[in-house]
Design an enzyme around this catalytic site. Sequence first.
Site, PDB file in Angstrom:
ATOM      1  N   ARG A 169      45.627  41.014  36.042  1.00  0.00           N
ATOM      2  CA  ARG A 169      44.824  39.812  36.248  1.00  0.00           C
ATOM      3  C   ARG A 169      45.103  39.268  37.651  1.00  0.00           C
ATOM      4  O   ARG A 169      46.236  38.923  37.975  1.00  0.00           O
ATOM      5  CB  ARG A 169      45.114  38.730  35.202  1.00  0.00           C
ATOM      6  CG  ARG A 169      44.273  37.455  35.459  1.00  0.00           C
ATOM      7  CD  ARG A 169      44.137  36.543  34.261  1.00  0.00           C
ATOM      8  NE  ARG A 169      45.344  35.815  33.935  1.00  0.00           N
ATOM      9  CZ  ARG A 169      45.402  34.789  33.070  1.00  0.00           C
ATOM     10  NH1 ARG A 169      44.299  34.375  32.450  1.00  0.00           N
ATOM     11  NH2 ARG A 169      46.541  34.195  32.793  1.00  0.00           N
ATOM     12  N   ASP A 450      51.629  27.726  30.252  1.00  0.00           N
ATOM     13  CA  ASP A 450      51.226  28.209  31.568  1.00  0.00           C
ATOM     14  C   ASP A 450      50.396  27.117  32.224  1.00  0.00           C
ATOM     15  O   ASP A 450      50.318  25.987  31.733  1.00  0.00           O
ATOM     16  CB  ASP A 450      50.507  29.566  31.493  1.00  0.00           C
ATOM     17  CG  ASP A 450      49.122  29.483  30.853  1.00  0.00           C
ATOM     18  OD1 ASP A 450      48.656  28.363  30.533  1.00  0.00           O
ATOM     19  OD2 ASP A 450      48.492  30.543  30.690  1.00  0.00           O
TER      20      ASP A 450
END
Length: 536
Positions: A169, A450
């Site tokens: 990613r 996150d």
Amino acid sequence: MDTHTPASHEVKLSLQTDLTPAQAEILDNGAQQFLEKLVQRFASRVPQLLAARETRQAAIDAGTLPDFLPETAEIRNSEWKIQNIPTDLQDRRVEITGPVDRKMVINALNADVKVFMADFEDSFAPAWNEVLDGQRNLRDAVNGTIDYTNPENGKHYQLNDDPAVLICRVRGLHLPEKHLLWQGEAIPGCLFDFALYFYHNYQQLLAKGSGPYFYLPKLQAHQEAAWWSEVFSFTEDEFGLPRGTIKATVLIETLPAVFEMDEILYSLKEHIVGLNCGRWDYIFSYIKTLRNHPDRILPDRQVVTMEKPFLNAYSRLLVKTCHRRGAFAMGGMAAFIPSKDPERNEWVLNKIQTDKLLEANNGHDGTWVAHPGLASTAMAVFDGVLGERSNQLDISRSEDAPITAAELLAPCDGERTEDGMRHNIRVAVQYIEAWISGNGCVPIYGLMEDAATAEISRASIWQWIKHGKTLSNGQMVTKALFEQMLKEEMDVVKQEVGEARFAAGRYDEAAVLMSRLTTSDELVNFLTVPGYEYLS
């Protein structure tokens, strides 16, 4: 396969720091030349794509609610399919995500999962040394040479014989890479991440029957997907590879993108294999996109679960849209982490089972976990629903009533509580402190946090202040109330982490940034943009 050697020329990218020998091996001349070609051809369009986001947002701020695009109705209404899904991506029932530090990469690839999404984005703080170390770690993983010895206890880690499939990613379009300049401007971080991962790994990946696979975050419009498709096609041509060699999964984690899923699939149809429910960022985007709409303010984030009508509609529409086009519909993240307390751990595993069963029964082809200790629980749920199948592409949901814009934008019930607000403050401050210290993936109060969850925390409070909302105890949320709670919760955090850790950390800086983000007149788009100024 022929090794690609670009014609030698002087690289015009301007490196703003010295490289160690190990870093120079990753950012070698060939990699820099390829990166420069991408930057020269594609970087100038990124500011235009970001400006288009602001134009659309201004219309929403002025009262126009997001909707399906009339000008692309033909794409939605006609029959077409994506190109193909490679063999090693046919079964993605459980994926683990996490940052690219060496031990994490080994443990994730060895976990009881089908795929590891190695993350340069939301669970990663892109300090320069860590970015280059991450690329080295992924290269070594692809080559099968990665190992790690813990310097404290001597424990040795290495890859199993059958590791998970690797997907990288990259950073979102909004994040720059300030250590490399082109014509005096920081280059897009996403092009840097893409170029290095592709350049160092494509041959080895293809030789072992896999390929250069990517997750694309934060897209808001099909024009952004089309830009990525051009980047991929240019790269394939540059390296003499067949069209569609590079494959991507796109996260549908912004509210504007949910109205353009067909168009995003269509724009990337040679390169795309699926869409993913990036639900935490999606909740943040719901707040951010509808920030001026007082009738669409979310309650405490703890009660905004996938059972809420606007989130359930999003999940079902993603499944229906993807499967109609032959693409995978990936479920969202389970942010829980296992507990050493048996009673608490049983509660966590029950939450995982309930959550994953909802996704599997909705027709998702797979799901995400943040911790290896939860992989087997999620795997058992999907094994039970899939049976002999590798995926659920056969679940069309074509009998469902059409999902409307009103359903996707439906207001969400639930309380705004003082406890919820205080919890938001503590989570956001602790996460920001970790992020500006170089750690983007942090266990806080039993959840693997996150950037997305910290974004929800600070954006919720910003919106409550803007619209003068009251908490369930009758207190109106104001800047003064927030500042008072921030001060009080900093004392709580100091008690929880201990004076020594607090003094050694960057908590005061984190509190200042949290205050700036939460009390600003305009909602700051991403905390990671001002946060990036703190990283070396």
